[in-house]
Design an enzyme around this catalytic site. Structure first.
Site, mmCIF file in Angstrom:
data_model
loop_
_atom_site.group_PDB
_atom_site.id
_atom_site.type_symbol
_atom_site.label_atom_id
_atom_site.label_comp_id
_atom_site.label_asym_id
_atom_site.label_seq_id
_atom_site.Cartn_x
_atom_site.Cartn_y
_atom_site.Cartn_z
ATOM 1 N N GLU A 1 0.805 -1.222 0.000
ATOM 2 C CA GLU A 1 0.000 0.000 0.000
ATOM 3 C C GLU A 1 0.843 1.280 0.000
ATOM 4 O O GLU A 1 0.806 2.053 0.958
ATOM 5 C CB GLU A 1 -0.950 -0.004 1.207
ATOM 6 C CG GLU A 1 -1.900 -1.186 1.229
ATOM 7 C CD GLU A 1 -2.879 -1.158 2.406
ATOM 8 O OE1 GLU A 1 -2.753 -0.274 3.270
ATOM 9 O OE2 GLU A 1 -3.766 -2.020 2.456
ATOM 10 N N GLU B 1 -5.175 -8.669 1.091
ATOM 11 C CA GLU B 1 -5.765 -8.317 2.391
ATOM 12 C C GLU B 1 -7.256 -8.095 2.203
ATOM 13 O O GLU B 1 -7.688 -7.451 1.242
ATOM 14 C CB GLU B 1 -5.211 -6.994 2.942
ATOM 15 C CG GLU B 1 -3.906 -7.097 3.651
ATOM 16 C CD GLU B 1 -3.446 -5.749 4.202
ATOM 17 O OE1 GLU B 1 -4.290 -4.917 4.611
ATOM 18 O OE2 GLU B 1 -2.220 -5.548 4.231
#
Ligand code: IFM
Length: 465
Positions: free
Chosen positions: A166, A372
């Protein structure tokens, strides 16, 4: 739910990150990271929580691997703490730090669990931040050296090498809104950080493949945003486009297509002239990806407002006010519509279907994994059990979404539940629990939540029927 028909070779995994679980921040030569500094700065993390002890995984990793083995997962996605390997972000490797991850990978392999390693999940050595952090170009080159050290040391123990987790959060939450470490609020620096993260990704994958061979399985994990226009108006569509450019295109463009989109450059022109992009950079940022990791939690809804009229800028996964800092000062997010998780994020599994099918259509043939997905809810430990029906519902709905995307042709080969166990949820400290397994922070006892039993069934049978 109907039988999702996941094939036997579908990867069911769990995920964690170093600073969120390891603790032991001063053991065996680990240097300080930006999250040590940030969490120890009063007012930055809820309740003054820090990662000093976290889940004490550094000392309890064997028990944690046992849990994964019992869960029946086929892969474990973890990250390496860069300051354990190079205390100051450069120079020779710290053997004790490398040994920790070697032992972890060996034990995983013994149990038939594939190690999926993330090189950077936000714990930058503080010494590198002191020299400018991600807005400084040099950090990308230090990262490449670190990548080479890991590749040499861990070599074929690792199934998949993931460059970054991320980078959106690193760039915007770390350097624009400042709600994450290092807590800087410098818009131009945030965009420079985004570029240097892209560069680090490219240099890192080059270094890994130079060490281990061109076929080495390499990836990056992006929290791709699903931003929908609040209405069908052209203004709102353009607001959503602008946020998607800042959130998604800024990484997809350089990493997968070797370019920055013209509208992104235009939208941010008043913040930066992008002179930090040097000739040849975009050939480096674009490296062949074996698989693209996608993190997904929720959606958000954007609309265009008049300058100075935004009442709030939150909504969706982590959109904590980053947009006005980087030129989107006339975009407003709608309040998320219930049902919400404990993070205040809306629950919209269709967003995951759309994201997976949309990405598959845009990049035909590119393998995808959900690296995720999960939810925080307030958990109560009662008689050695945690009954968490809302988390079970969230899991069921999102597994169904993955099945739907696959049925529509998206080549999704794996799903990693966030998270294996409760952990340090960044600015929220320990006040938000995402784990399949409950952690009693006073005793470090691990207790399976009902969702863990559900996930066990899924991992073992490929079905939730
Ligand atoms: O805990 C984080 C993780 O570190 C990165 N992705 C989102 C999770 C939940 O906020």
């Amino acid at each position: 739910m109907s039988n999702p028909l996941f094939p036997p070779d579908f990867t069911w995994g769990t995920a964690t990150a170093s600073y969120q679980i390891e603790g032991a921040v001063r053991d065996d030569g680990r240097g300080p990271s930006i999250w040590d500094t940030f969490s120890h700065t009063p007012g930055k993390v809820l309740n003054g929580d820090t990662g000093d002890v976290a889940d004490d995984h550094y000392h309890r990793w064997q028990e944690d691997v046992d849990i994964m083995s019992e869960l029946g997962v086929g892969a474990y996605r973890f990250s390496v703490a860069w300051p354990r390997i190079q205390a100051e972000g450069k120079g020779p490797a710290n053997q004790k730090g490398l040994d920790f991850y070697k032992h972890l990978a060996d034990r995983l392999l013994e149990r038939g669990i594939k190690p999926v390693l993330t090189l950077y999940h936000w714990d930058l050595p503080q010494a590198l931040e002191d020299q400018g952090g991600w807005p400084a170009r040099d950090t990308a080159f230090r990262y490449a050296e670190y990548a080479a050290i890991l590749a040499k040391a861990l070599g074929d123990r690792i199934d998949t090498w993931t460059s970054l987790n991320e980078p959106w959060c690193t760039a915007y939450l770390g350097y624009a809104s400042g709600v994450h470490a290092p807590g800087r609020t410098e818009p131009a620096a945030a965009l420079a950080a985004a570029h240097h993260l892209n560069l680090a990704h490219g240099l890192g994958l080059q270094a890994i493949r130079a060490e281990l061979g061109e076929d080495t399985r390499c990836s990056v994990t992006l929290n791709l945003h699903v931003v929908r226009p609040a209405t069908d108006s052209d203004e709102d569509k353009d607001a959503a486009r602008q946020i998607l450019a800042l959130g998604n295109e800024i990484f997809l463009g350089p990493m997968l297509e070797g370019r920055y989109a013209a509208d992104l450059l235009e939208d941010t022109a008043k913040v930066t002239d992008w002179s930090f992009v040097q000739p040849g950079d975009l050939d480096i940022t674009r490296q062949p990806l074996s698989v693209l990791g996608i993190n997904y939690y929720s959606t958000s809804y954007a609309r265009r407002v008049q300058p100075g009229q935004t009442s709030h800028n939150t909504g969706g996964h982590g959109d904590t006010g980053f947009s006005p800092w980087v030129g989107a000062d006339t975009v407003e997010f709608l309040d998320p519509k219930p049902p919400l998780t404990h993070m205040g994020w809306n629950i919209e599994p269709q967003g995951l279907v759309d994201l997976l099918t949309g990405t598959a259509k845009r990049y035909p043939g590119l393998e995808l994994m959900v690296t995720e997905n999960g939810s925080a809810f307030p958990d109560v430990l009662e008689d050695d059990a945690v009954h968490d029906p809302k988390r079970q519902d969230y899991l069921r709905q999102h597994i169904q979404a993955v099945a739907e995307a696959r049925a529509a042709g998206a080549p999704v080969t794996g799903y990693f539940a966030w998270s294996l166990m409760d952990n340090f949820e960044w600015a929220w400290g320990y006040a938000r629990r995402f784990g399949l397994v409950y952690v009693d922070y006073t005793t470090q006892r691990r207790v399976w939540k009902d969702t863990a039993f559900l996930y066990q069934k899924l991992a073992r049978t490929g079905s939730l029927d």
